[in-house]
Design a protein around this motif. Sequence first.
Motif, PDB file in Angstrom:
ATOM      1  N   SER A   1       0.832  -1.207   0.000  1.00 36.56           N
ATOM      2  CA  SER A   1       0.000   0.000   0.000  1.00 36.56           C
ATOM      3  C   SER A   1       0.865   1.254   0.000  1.00 36.56           C
ATOM      4  CB  SER A   1      -0.927   0.024   1.223  1.00 36.56           C
ATOM      5  OG  SER A   1      -0.180   0.154   2.414  1.00 36.56           O
TER       6      SER A   1
ATOM      7  N   THR B   1      -3.170   0.426  -3.854  1.00 36.53           N
ATOM      8  CA  THR B   1      -3.036  -0.844  -3.138  1.00 36.53           C
ATOM      9  C   THR B   1      -2.897  -1.932  -4.192  1.00 36.53           C
ATOM     10  OG1 THR B   1      -4.594  -0.028  -1.480  1.00 36.53           O
ATOM     11  CG2 THR B   1      -4.050  -2.364  -1.405  1.00 36.53           C
TER      12      THR B   1
ATOM     13  N   MET C   1      -6.779   3.283  -1.580  1.00 36.68           N
ATOM     14  CA  MET C   1      -7.100   3.870  -0.287  1.00 36.68           C
ATOM     15  C   MET C   1      -7.837   5.197  -0.502  1.00 36.68           C
ATOM     16  SD  MET C   1      -3.605   3.207   1.926  1.00 36.68           S
ATOM     17  CE  MET C   1      -2.506   3.904   0.686  1.00 36.68           C
TER      18      MET C   1
ATOM     19  N   TRP D   1     -11.970  -0.218   1.184  1.00 36.34           N
ATOM     20  CA  TRP D   1     -11.369   0.444   2.334  1.00 36.34           C
ATOM     21  C   TRP D   1     -12.429   1.212   3.113  1.00 36.34           C
ATOM     22  CZ3 TRP D   1      -6.284   0.110   3.846  1.00 36.34           C
ATOM     23  CH2 TRP D   1      -5.374  -0.417   2.923  1.00 36.34           C
TER      24      TRP D   1
ATOM     25  N   TYR E   1      -8.606  -2.333   5.231  1.00 35.27           N
ATOM     26  CA  TYR E   1      -8.950  -2.936   3.946  1.00 35.27           C
ATOM     27  C   TYR E   1      -9.519  -4.323   4.163  1.00 35.27           C
ATOM     28  CZ  TYR E   1      -8.316  -4.999  -0.707  1.00 35.27           C
ATOM     29  OH  TYR E   1      -8.516  -5.632  -1.919  1.00 35.27           O
TER      30      TYR E   1
END
Length: 577
Positions: free
Chosen positions: A423, A436, A451, A496, A489
């Motif tokens: 990430s 991600t 994210m 997310w 996540y």
Amino acid sequence: HGVYQALLANGVGRTVEEREGEKEKIHRIVLAVSSDYFRGMFTCGMRESHQSCVALPFLSTSELEVLIGYSYSGILLLSWDSVFEITCMALQLQFQSALSICLNFMKKEMQASSCLDVASFAEAYGMSELLEEANDFVLRNFMEVSSTSKFQDLQAEKLLNFLRCDGLCVPSELAVFRAVISWIEADPEERLAHAGLLMTGVRFPLMTFREFREVRAINLRMECFGNKEVELYGSALKEFGFSLPKSQDHCRIRRPKDAVVLVGGDQLNPDVGQRIPSREVWFANSLRSGTGLVKDIEWRRLTEIPDKPKFRHGVAVMDGRLYVIGGCFFYAKDDIMKSAYSYDPVSDCWKRLADMQEFRSNLSVVVHELHLYAIGGDKDINTNVDSVEMYNPDTDTWSFVRPLDLALSGHAAAVTNGEIFISGGFNCKYECLVSTCLYHPERGTIYLADMTHDRAQHCMEALQSHLYVAGGVCNLRKFYTDQLVCEVYDTVADCWTTFASLPMPHVGAASIVLEEKIYVLGGYCQDDYSESALVHRFDPIMQRWENMGKLPGAVTDIRACLMHLPQHLRHFSSSTL
């Protein structure tokens, strides 16, 4: 229970399972292989070895059918509604492999609603290891367990044993008091007689004056209901008023089975020439709960890195050994390292390993299928890389594997469900990313949901098929600033969601999961470059952060891992901070 009859066959084929009181055709050899009980019955000259039909009285049909089905298929479907009965029969008939599966289910799937049942079962059948696991689960998750209906059924003696244990995990001693009151109020006529004894398990000197007001209020409420014989307030006042709040006799001290280990790091002295990066390796020997919400960690020195100091390095634990990879020892272009070391805590020895093929700092290191992977990083102060190297401990060699899709540094990586997740981080322009991805050493990169917020130099930890990210910096105002928003996540839903924000910045911090809680250790504040030696812990059940104490040395660009250490290090080391 009725009589269950087995028609033992030596030929091929097996009849469809029938109901209780009827016959089921089963192969002797299948039962003999699966069960020590049946192996003895059919191979030691007992009369059943010559019978074509064997009666099994006083056995439950449903559990026996499950075990017979497992003998043929190797599949044992378990739930909390059935596992105790199946385990009992597996014990009785000595289905050893099925028994192992049942016990493993109880350990792995233990919940607040089932842990007390597991403890009772383990105690009844003399299973000391399972009993220890269940009792420790109760201690670790006391707040959640105390809100279940099973908790209300505890015997007073067992409750008192939990209350008196140092390892009881609670946010404050007031939570212990409230749990006792809820237990008493579940059956006040019967349980008020136990109140005085149970209150000896509450460590009143660890309460603040504000918390103690609640003790007084509850006692007065009980007196209003005509319970004049209840002396909670009087005995508690005496202990509260005449004990030393800081006394270690009252402090709750928990020693987790695995220890948090801190490696290297730096301190952000405004005078660069005065900065002294660290070679020290520390471990958390115990967690301490003091007055009110005050927490502390007992740190001890473990060893020193046999190389130059390291920060922005990578660490991992594999096969009981600590691996320390790359990093840098200062801030110039030529200060980045490609060295690798391993440490064996049993022999207290370091070993120099083969160097990586690239210089790397600000990298991520993970363990995947018994190999180490050094992912991305900076090869000098202005250039990051997309390459990934794999370390083979059997041959002491590093080799390149499939590269990332783009150059990365300051990213975070974690392994869950056998897969490597990455990430955020800095791209080649040193912009913070929201990306991600799922990385595989042979298949490469698969991008997942972004994210909500960009971040780099952050933490990411895997817990129960979820990935938690916290801390780091972001590009909120065209320049780096602190990222306080935290996100989780869902690896199944590929999405997310945010959770409780950090109480303060943690840039370049270390992180670890210990006893189902997430620890973020140290770091600094990007906005004013002030350091934070604090340790914060997030409880996914309570959904909040709490201050757990301070770090012992270097506080930023440190790395952490979880290790099982020899007992002599945990109790008799002289270098306690």
